[in-house]
Design an enzyme around this catalytic site. Structure first.
Site, mmCIF file in Angstrom:
data_model
loop_
_atom_site.group_PDB
_atom_site.id
_atom_site.type_symbol
_atom_site.label_atom_id
_atom_site.label_comp_id
_atom_site.label_asym_id
_atom_site.label_seq_id
_atom_site.Cartn_x
_atom_site.Cartn_y
_atom_site.Cartn_z
ATOM 1 N N TYR A 80 -2.636 114.101 19.441
ATOM 2 C CA TYR A 80 -1.887 115.220 18.840
ATOM 3 C C TYR A 80 -2.880 116.250 18.316
ATOM 4 C CZ TYR A 80 2.154 117.485 16.752
ATOM 5 O OH TYR A 80 3.136 118.383 16.434
ATOM 6 N N LYS A 109 20.195 105.860 38.184
ATOM 7 C CA LYS A 109 19.400 106.615 39.151
ATOM 8 C C LYS A 109 17.950 106.720 38.679
ATOM 9 C CE LYS A 109 19.724 108.978 43.041
ATOM 10 N NZ LYS A 109 20.740 109.881 43.522
#
Length: 437
Positions: free
Chosen positions: A39, A94
């Protein structure tokens, strides 16, 4: 016989951890140094590099291996317009297939939006995050406009699997059926039941294989699509014939192929008997085909038949296509999935079906043998070679047709795919063991 009960299916989706996907970090964050690179302030180096060259987002982020499955739930397979919340389990499924079969990371994006213009705006705005967009379960005719618009507006692949997936898989089956029967696509007569997204796309794809427009008799819920009708969409008009068939039984006489994407009970044994020699039937209504497999086979010994079911030969299953089409597209950073790439995928599938089947594939299906012929013209979904054949063909086609922004060495690319999948499966098995599966 059902493979599971309703409660077992609900438990599968809810127990241990709800849903079917989890996001996990792949870089360490164990101490202050890791945190400062993950970060602030270390992340700024990646940000500034991408600011100078946006293409570096594929190098310094996961974008190049990330696909969005986008749906508004208006045409969920077998369930209809059930909305984005009810459609979400399908989209999660999916996403799981993308990861399982092609090691592609995937987020499902379920949108409470039906206006096609608004949908296009939202999806277009997602481009900086994703390497590709899989449109799913969006109703016709809006789906045609949305895909066409986004394909032009975006510089990443946009692929509506409801259209092209079935077209590519059944197209591969058609290639092999023509080879076995000794027919030419240019000469055959085709009957199509169902003029939605999949039906239109399949018919279009068959014309790319050589089938003549005038030889495709398409039927919707109101009957034969012919030039005398005034209620046809732009897409249906493509296949409006001059001659009007009174009913589908009449169109069946002398036909070489039937494609069903409609409902059970559409086709009778007498209709099958009226077809030309060595007829092809792809009855894809799920879970009950337009004509039961045993009934159709009893009507004609020379029949070549496929269904959407896994318990009969020649399953027309989109999972044999879309994961690998995206894999090949992502790996060369294609800006689109063009017609040549789709044709290459179908031809690769057809070629794989002609190869000897390995023992591990036979074991997965509890089969003693699978040999190229009327009962085996489409590869099985769990054939581990699919990624090498299909992704390789798609990547090669993208480079050949000039839509790739990156080149790969084809002599080593297929080997790298095989190695990638071994490592991916090992990681997933370890994670699922942690959850007790």
């Amino acid at each position: 016989m059902a493979l599971f009960t309703r409660q077992e299916a609900l438990d599968y989706h809810s127990k241990i951890r709800p849903g079917k996907m989890e996001v996990i970090p792949i870089k360490p964050c164990r101490d202050q140094r890791d945190l400062s690179m993950a970060y602030s302030p270390g992340v700024a180096e990646a940000c500034l590099a991408i600011k100078e060259d946006k293409e570096l987002s594929f190098t310094y982020t996961g974008r190049g291996n990330l696909v969005a499955v986008v749906s508004n739930g208006t045409a969920v397979l077998g369930l209809g317009n059930i909305g984005p919340e009810a459609g979400k389990p399908v989209m999660e499924g999916k996403s799981a297939l993308f990861k399982t079969f092609a090691d592609i990371d995937c987020y499902d994006i379920d949108l409470a939006v039906t206006d096609p213009e608004e949908l296009c705006q939202i999806i277009k705005a997602l481009e900086p995050t994703f390497g590709g967009i899989n449109l799913e379960d969006i109703k016709a005719p809006e789906c045609f406009y949305i895909e066409k618009h986004l394909d032009k507006a975006m510089n990443i692949p946009v692929f509506h699997d409801d259209q092209h997936g079935t077209a590519i898989i059944s197209g591969a089956g058609l290639i092999n059926a023509m080879d076995i029967s000794g027919k030419r696509a240019e000469d055959i007569k085709v009957v199509v039941s169902g003029a939605g997204a999949a039906g239109i796309a399949c018919a279009r794809f068959y014309t790319l294989l050589g089938v003549q427009h005038e030889n495709i008799a398409m039927f919707d819920s109101r009957g034969h699509i012919h030039q005398g009708r005034s209620d046809l969409s732009v897409q249906k008009k493509e296949f409006a014939q001059k001659k009007a068939w009174a009913n589908m039984a009449e169109a069946f006489k002398g036909a070489d192929m039937f494609l069903g994407l409609s409902m059970p009970g559409t086709v009778t044994q007498d209709m099958v008997r009226s077809m030309n020699k060595n007829p092809v039937i792809f009855a894809c209504a799920n879970p009950t085909p337009e004509i039961p497999y045993p009934d159709a086979k009893a009507a004609r010994l020379d029949l070549i038949m496929g269904t959407g079911r896994s318990d009969f030969p020649n399953q027309v299953n989109n999972v044999a296509g879309f994961p690998y089409i995206f894999r090949g597209s992502l790996d060369v950073r294609a800006v689109e999935v063009n017609e040549d790439m789709k044709l290459s995928a179908a031809r690769a599938l057809a070629a794989l079906a002609r190869e000897p089947v390995p023992d591990d594939v036979l074991a997965a299906y509890d089969a003693k043998a699978l040999t190229y012929g009327p009962d085996y013209i489409i590869p099985k979904p769990f054939d581990h070679r699919l990624i090498e054949y299909v992704a390789g063909a798609v990547a090669e086609s993208a480079m050949r047709t000039g839509v790739a922004r990156r080149t790969v060495d084809m002599s080593t690319y297929r080997d790298s795919l095989r190695e990638r999948m071994v490592a991916s499966r090992n990681r997933m098995e370890n994670i699922m063991r942690c959850y007790g599966w």
